[in-house]
Design a protein around this motif. Sequence first.
Motif, PDB file in Angstrom:
ATOM      1  N   TYR A  26      -0.226 -25.383  -9.942  1.00  0.00           N
ATOM      2  CA  TYR A  26      -0.039 -26.433 -10.948  1.00  0.00           C
ATOM      3  C   TYR A  26       1.312 -26.981 -11.221  1.00  0.00           C
ATOM      4  CZ  TYR A  26      -0.653 -27.847 -15.577  1.00  0.00           C
ATOM      5  OH  TYR A  26      -0.657 -28.695 -17.005  1.00  0.00           O
ATOM      6  N   ALA A  27       2.408 -26.077 -10.719  1.00  0.00           N
ATOM      7  CA  ALA A  27       3.865 -26.563 -10.790  1.00  0.00           C
ATOM      8  C   ALA A  27       3.998 -27.753  -9.782  1.00  0.00           C
ATOM      9  CB  ALA A  27       4.618 -25.518 -10.600  1.00  0.00           C
ATOM     10  N   VAL A  28       3.493 -27.255  -8.581  1.00  0.00           N
ATOM     11  CA  VAL A  28       3.569 -28.395  -7.492  1.00  0.00           C
ATOM     12  C   VAL A  28       2.757 -29.702  -7.923  1.00  0.00           C
ATOM     13  CG1 VAL A  28       2.933 -28.922  -5.080  1.00  0.00           C
ATOM     14  CG2 VAL A  28       3.837 -26.714  -5.721  1.00  0.00           C
ATOM     15  N   ALA A  29       1.796 -29.599  -8.590  1.00  0.00           N
ATOM     16  CA  ALA A  29       1.039 -30.790  -8.939  1.00  0.00           C
ATOM     17  C   ALA A  29       1.523 -31.484 -10.167  1.00  0.00           C
ATOM     18  CB  ALA A  29      -0.322 -30.397  -9.303  1.00  0.00           C
ATOM     19  N   GLY A  30       2.413 -30.767 -10.727  1.00  0.00           N
ATOM     20  CA  GLY A  30       3.023 -31.512 -11.730  1.00  0.00           C
ATOM     21  C   GLY A  30       4.284 -32.315 -11.393  1.00  0.00           C
ATOM     22  N   LYS A  31       4.647 -32.238 -10.351  1.00  0.00           N
ATOM     23  CA  LYS A  31       5.785 -33.079  -9.714  1.00  0.00           C
ATOM     24  C   LYS A  31       5.228 -34.205  -8.825  1.00  0.00           C
ATOM     25  CE  LYS A  31       8.791 -29.134  -9.082  1.00  0.00           C
ATOM     26  NZ  LYS A  31       9.687 -28.211  -7.998  1.00  0.00           N
ATOM     27  N   LEU A  32       3.992 -34.389  -8.818  1.00  0.00           N
ATOM     28  CA  LEU A  32       3.417 -35.586  -8.213  1.00  0.00           C
ATOM     29  C   LEU A  32       3.453 -36.872  -8.941  1.00  0.00           C
ATOM     30  CD1 LEU A  32      -0.046 -34.209  -6.765  1.00  0.00           C
ATOM     31  CD2 LEU A  32       2.028 -34.626  -5.401  1.00  0.00           C
ATOM     32  N   PRO A  33       3.464 -37.943  -8.236  1.00  0.00           N
ATOM     33  CA  PRO A  33       3.397 -39.265  -9.461  1.00  0.00           C
ATOM     34  C   PRO A  33       2.290 -39.416  -9.935  1.00  0.00           C
ATOM     35  CG  PRO A  33       3.634 -39.937  -6.853  1.00  0.00           C
ATOM     36  CD  PRO A  33       3.720 -38.366  -6.817  1.00  0.00           C
ATOM     37  N   GLN A  34       2.289 -40.204 -10.999  1.00  0.00           N
ATOM     38  CA  GLN A  34       0.984 -40.501 -11.612  1.00  0.00           C
ATOM     39  C   GLN A  34       0.479 -41.655 -10.610  1.00  0.00           C
ATOM     40  OE1 GLN A  34      -0.658 -39.502 -13.841  1.00  0.00           O
ATOM     41  NE2 GLN A  34       0.771 -38.204 -15.271  1.00  0.00           N
ATOM     42  N   PRO A  35      -0.901 -41.812 -10.525  1.00  0.00           N
ATOM     43  CA  PRO A  35      -1.771 -41.130 -11.159  1.00  0.00           C
ATOM     44  C   PRO A  35      -2.535 -39.845 -10.532  1.00  0.00           C
ATOM     45  CG  PRO A  35      -2.996 -42.820  -9.979  1.00  0.00           C
ATOM     46  CD  PRO A  35      -1.173 -42.943  -9.739  1.00  0.00           C
ATOM     47  N   TRP A  36      -1.908 -39.391  -9.320  1.00  0.00           N
ATOM     48  CA  TRP A  36      -1.959 -38.536  -8.460  1.00  0.00           C
ATOM     49  C   TRP A  36      -1.846 -36.883  -9.547  1.00  0.00           C
ATOM     50  CZ3 TRP A  36      -5.413 -39.750  -5.224  1.00  0.00           C
ATOM     51  CH2 TRP A  36      -5.063 -40.981  -4.611  1.00  0.00           C
ATOM     52  N   GLN A  37      -0.833 -36.961 -10.175  1.00  0.00           N
ATOM     53  CA  GLN A  37      -0.674 -35.816 -10.938  1.00  0.00           C
ATOM     54  C   GLN A  37      -1.832 -35.536 -12.074  1.00  0.00           C
ATOM     55  OE1 GLN A  37       2.475 -36.067 -13.890  1.00  0.00           O
ATOM     56  NE2 GLN A  37       2.880 -34.068 -14.159  1.00  0.00           N
ATOM     57  N   SER A  38      -2.432 -36.530 -12.780  1.00  0.00           N
ATOM     58  CA  SER A  38      -3.531 -36.359 -13.772  1.00  0.00           C
ATOM     59  C   SER A  38      -4.701 -36.053 -13.141  1.00  0.00           C
ATOM     60  CB  SER A  38      -3.480 -37.300 -14.681  1.00  0.00           C
ATOM     61  OG  SER A  38      -2.519 -37.492 -15.502  1.00  0.00           O
ATOM     62  N   LEU A  39      -4.793 -36.587 -11.819  1.00  0.00           N
ATOM     63  CA  LEU A  39      -6.265 -36.478 -11.173  1.00  0.00           C
ATOM     64  C   LEU A  39      -5.939 -35.087 -10.521  1.00  0.00           C
ATOM     65  CD1 LEU A  39      -8.525 -37.875  -9.879  1.00  0.00           C
ATOM     66  CD2 LEU A  39      -7.495 -38.499  -7.975  1.00  0.00           C
ATOM     67  N   SER A  40      -4.992 -34.544  -9.902  1.00  0.00           N
ATOM     68  CA  SER A  40      -5.086 -33.298  -9.078  1.00  0.00           C
ATOM     69  C   SER A  40      -5.168 -32.078 -10.089  1.00  0.00           C
ATOM     70  CB  SER A  40      -3.844 -33.260  -8.220  1.00  0.00           C
ATOM     71  OG  SER A  40      -2.602 -33.066  -9.041  1.00  0.00           O
ATOM     72  N   ILE A  41      -4.509 -32.350 -11.233  1.00  0.00           N
ATOM     73  CA  ILE A  41      -4.565 -31.008 -12.337  1.00  0.00           C
ATOM     74  C   ILE A  41      -6.039 -31.213 -12.818  1.00  0.00           C
ATOM     75  CG2 ILE A  41      -3.752 -30.400 -14.543  1.00  0.00           C
ATOM     76  CD1 ILE A  41      -0.828 -31.360 -13.538  1.00  0.00           C
ATOM     77  N   GLY A  42      -6.490 -32.379 -13.157  1.00  0.00           N
ATOM     78  CA  GLY A  42      -8.176 -32.495 -13.612  1.00  0.00           C
ATOM     79  C   GLY A  42      -8.992 -31.751 -12.694  1.00  0.00           C
ATOM     80  N   VAL A  43      -8.671 -32.197 -11.367  1.00  0.00           N
ATOM     81  CA  VAL A  43      -9.696 -31.459 -10.526  1.00  0.00           C
ATOM     82  C   VAL A  43      -9.593 -29.885 -10.479  1.00  0.00           C
ATOM     83  CG1 VAL A  43      -9.966 -31.268  -7.785  1.00  0.00           C
ATOM     84  CG2 VAL A  43      -9.869 -33.570  -8.804  1.00  0.00           C
ATOM     85  N   MET A  44      -8.118 -29.493 -10.520  1.00  0.00           N
ATOM     86  CA  MET A  44      -8.030 -28.103 -10.578  1.00  0.00           C
ATOM     87  C   MET A  44      -8.859 -27.441 -11.932  1.00  0.00           C
ATOM     88  SD  MET A  44      -4.331 -27.109  -9.650  1.00  0.00           S
ATOM     89  CE  MET A  44      -3.318 -28.748  -9.678  1.00  0.00           C
ATOM     90  N   PHE A  45      -8.781 -28.161 -12.884  1.00  0.00           N
ATOM     91  CA  PHE A  45      -9.484 -27.731 -14.216  1.00  0.00           C
ATOM     92  C   PHE A  45     -10.991 -27.684 -13.898  1.00  0.00           C
ATOM     93  CE2 PHE A  45      -5.441 -27.898 -16.698  1.00  0.00           C
ATOM     94  CZ  PHE A  45      -5.702 -26.749 -17.425  1.00  0.00           C
ATOM     95  N   VAL A  46     -11.457 -28.749 -13.314  1.00  0.00           N
ATOM     96  CA  VAL A  46     -12.918 -28.868 -13.070  1.00  0.00           C
ATOM     97  C   VAL A  46     -13.340 -27.735 -12.288  1.00  0.00           C
ATOM     98  CG1 VAL A  46     -14.752 -30.202 -11.861  1.00  0.00           C
ATOM     99  CG2 VAL A  46     -13.189 -31.129 -13.296  1.00  0.00           C
ATOM    100  N   ALA A  47     -12.481 -27.451 -11.064  1.00  0.00           N
ATOM    101  CA  ALA A  47     -12.863 -26.164 -10.168  1.00  0.00           C
ATOM    102  C   ALA A  47     -12.831 -24.966 -10.776  1.00  0.00           C
ATOM    103  CB  ALA A  47     -11.896 -26.190  -8.904  1.00  0.00           C
ATOM    104  N   LEU A  48     -11.881 -24.751 -11.887  1.00  0.00           N
ATOM    105  CA  LEU A  48     -11.664 -23.482 -12.573  1.00  0.00           C
ATOM    106  C   LEU A  48     -13.018 -23.455 -13.405  1.00  0.00           C
ATOM    107  CD1 LEU A  48     -10.169 -21.135 -13.389  1.00  0.00           C
ATOM    108  CD2 LEU A  48      -9.134 -22.414 -15.078  1.00  0.00           C
ATOM    109  N   GLY A  49     -13.417 -24.436 -14.119  1.00  0.00           N
ATOM    110  CA  GLY A  49     -14.499 -24.493 -15.023  1.00  0.00           C
ATOM    111  C   GLY A  49     -15.885 -24.099 -14.097  1.00  0.00           C
ATOM    112  N   LEU A  50     -15.964 -24.695 -13.028  1.00  0.00           N
ATOM    113  CA  LEU A  50     -17.062 -24.398 -12.053  1.00  0.00           C
ATOM    114  C   LEU A  50     -17.153 -23.150 -11.934  1.00  0.00           C
ATOM    115  CD1 LEU A  50     -17.373 -27.545  -9.923  1.00  0.00           C
ATOM    116  CD2 LEU A  50     -19.185 -26.740 -11.341  1.00  0.00           C
TER     117      LEU A  50
END
Length: 81
Positions: A26-50
């Motif tokens: 999550y910390a590494v993804a937070g350093k990505l430029p937008q829109p990759w930051q929101s997209l990668s963190i969103g994918v992580m939450f979807v994977a966690l939910g699944l």
Amino acid sequence: MKPKLNPELLRPLLGTLGLMIGFGVYAVAGKLPQPWQSLSIGVMFVALGLSAYRYAKGERWIQVLGGVLMLYGVLRAFLNG
């Protein structure tokens, strides 16, 4: 003969290890430029939910939590206001 490990003893260790990895990713993804930051963190939450939904095995409140996490992940990924 190999000694068998008790899965109940491994659960806290694996949970702690998973949390450490999750916060690191999550910390590494937070350093990505937008829109990759929101997209990668969103994918992580979807994977966690699944994974929570799949792990639930009939426990309704965990399935609801998994659904909420997936919904948040989709919103986070595509509505990066």
